[in-house]
Design a protein around this motif. Structure first.
Motif, PDB file in Angstrom:
ATOM      1  N   VAL A  14       0.836  -1.204   0.000  1.00 30.38           N
ATOM      2  CA  VAL A  14       0.000   0.000   0.000  1.00 30.38           C
ATOM      3  C   VAL A  14       0.872   1.256   0.000  1.00 30.38           C
ATOM      4  O   VAL A  14       0.635   2.191  -0.762  1.00 30.38           O
ATOM      5  CB  VAL A  14      -0.986  -0.021   1.185  1.00 30.38           C
TER       6      VAL A  14
ATOM      7  N   ASN B 137       2.365   1.841  -3.374  1.00 33.50           N
ATOM      8  CA  ASN B 137       1.372   2.409  -4.298  1.00 33.50           C
ATOM      9  C   ASN B 137       1.141   3.890  -4.020  1.00 33.50           C
ATOM     10  O   ASN B 137       1.041   4.692  -4.952  1.00 33.50           O
ATOM     11  CB  ASN B 137       0.054   1.640  -4.211  1.00 33.50           C
ATOM     12  N   ILE B 138       1.082   4.255  -2.747  1.00 36.46           N
ATOM     13  CA  ILE B 138       0.888   5.668  -2.403  1.00 36.46           C
ATOM     14  C   ILE B 138       2.106   6.477  -2.849  1.00 36.46           C
ATOM     15  O   ILE B 138       1.962   7.567  -3.424  1.00 36.46           O
ATOM     16  CB  ILE B 138       0.608   5.847  -0.902  1.00 36.46           C
TER      17      ILE B 138
ATOM     18  N   THR C  16      -6.194   8.160  -0.643  1.00 43.83           N
ATOM     19  CA  THR C  16      -5.351   7.032  -0.237  1.00 43.83           C
ATOM     20  C   THR C  16      -5.141   7.108   1.267  1.00 43.83           C
ATOM     21  O   THR C  16      -5.407   8.138   1.877  1.00 43.83           O
ATOM     22  CB  THR C  16      -3.970   7.113  -0.914  1.00 43.83           C
TER      23      THR C  16
ATOM     24  N   ASP D  87      -6.213  -0.051  -4.190  1.00 41.99           N
ATOM     25  CA  ASP D  87      -5.048  -0.759  -3.675  1.00 41.99           C
ATOM     26  C   ASP D  87      -4.069   0.199  -2.982  1.00 41.99           C
ATOM     27  O   ASP D  87      -2.890  -0.105  -2.826  1.00 41.99           O
ATOM     28  CB  ASP D  87      -4.347  -1.541  -4.786  1.00 41.99           C
ATOM     29  N   ALA D  88      -4.587   1.334  -2.531  1.00 41.58           N
ATOM     30  CA  ALA D  88      -3.743   2.322  -1.835  1.00 41.58           C
ATOM     31  C   ALA D  88      -4.411   2.810  -0.552  1.00 41.58           C
ATOM     32  O   ALA D  88      -4.218   3.934  -0.129  1.00 41.58           O
ATOM     33  CB  ALA D  88      -3.413   3.483  -2.761  1.00 41.58           C
ATOM     34  N   HIS D  89      -5.217   1.933   0.050  1.00 44.30           N
ATOM     35  CA  HIS D  89      -5.728   2.194   1.403  1.00 44.30           C
ATOM     36  C   HIS D  89      -5.699   0.883   2.163  1.00 44.30           C
ATOM     37  O   HIS D  89      -5.738  -0.194   1.575  1.00 44.30           O
ATOM     38  CB  HIS D  89      -7.121   2.839   1.396  1.00 44.30           C
TER      39      HIS D  89
ATOM     40  N   GLU E 228      -7.519   1.389  -9.432  1.00 45.56           N
ATOM     41  CA  GLU E 228      -6.244   0.899  -8.909  1.00 45.56           C
ATOM     42  C   GLU E 228      -5.170   1.961  -9.148  1.00 45.56           C
ATOM     43  O   GLU E 228      -5.293   2.790 -10.056  1.00 45.56           O
ATOM     44  CB  GLU E 228      -5.865  -0.416  -9.593  1.00 45.56           C
ATOM     45  N   ALA E 229      -4.129   1.919  -8.354  1.00 42.39           N
ATOM     46  CA  ALA E 229      -3.084   2.949  -8.418  1.00 42.39           C
ATOM     47  C   ALA E 229      -2.512   3.096  -9.830  1.00 42.39           C
ATOM     48  O   ALA E 229      -2.298   4.220 -10.284  1.00 42.39           O
ATOM     49  CB  ALA E 229      -1.974   2.635  -7.421  1.00 42.39           C
TER      50      ALA E 229
END
Length: 184
Positions: free
Chosen positions: A31, A34-35, A109, A136-138, A176-177
């Motif tokens: 995660v 991704n962030i 996010t 997909d970033a939380h 998604e990211a």
């Protein structure tokens, strides 16, 4: 399509990715990666990155646990919003920060899915913002001891219901990211 037509810009919101919040979070490293990718992409496109940082009796302001994770360094020019409640708009200057930047669309996010993420996406939506949750970033911690589903199910359910959330003149979306675009 925001109900804030005088605010055509998009901002990346990074919520509570603090050492003590995500130390044991579900898929923490993936995660955060991704962030970090989204932060780099936003910066490259001159999209505002707004950092949100929580504090309360269990997460003391200035403590090591209160600090953002080292993988996500904030630039001095990027605003940080300090909060004490789940919704990042509640009793903070977030609305002022976003208004000054002309932002009407948020890409969200961070942590925790079943608390601050959910509160903030709903708070933004009711205030007229378009809100894209990055699926997909939380993340969240395992709160099943208190009756919550396992973290992967909490995240999946939040992504599911937000994808179909609607209201007049606003858009809710999940992406998604790798598919995030910061276009207006």
């Amino acid at each position: 399509m925001t109900t804030l037509p005088e605010r055509p810009k998009t901002a990346l919101l990074v919520i509570d990715v603090q050492r003590g919040v995500v130390a044991s979070a579900h898929e923490r490293d993936a995660v955060i990666t991704n962030i970090a990718t989204l932060v780099d992409k936003a910066r490259a496109q001159d999209v505002p990155v707004v950092w949100v940082q929580h504090s309360d009796d269990g997460l003391v302001k200035g403590s090591d646990d209160w600090q953002y994770v080292p993988e996500l360094p904030r630039r001095a020019s990027e605003p940080v919003v300090h909060k004490n409640y789940g919704d990042a708009f509640e009793a903070t200057d977030l609305e002022t920060v976003l208004g000054a930047a002309g932002v009407g669309h948020l890409v969200v996010t961070g942590a925790e899915t079943d608390a601050c993420i959910r509160s903030t996406i709903h708070g933004a939506f009711t205030r007229g913002y378009d809100v894209t949750l990055v699926g997909d970033a939380h993340t969240t911690n395992d709160n099943s001891a208190w009756g919550a589903p396992p973290p992967d199910q909490v995240i999946a359910h939040t992504n599911l219901y937000w994808r179909y959330h609607s209201a007049p003149g606003r858009r809710a979306a999940v992406t998604e990211a790798g598919a995030v675009t910061f276009g207006e």
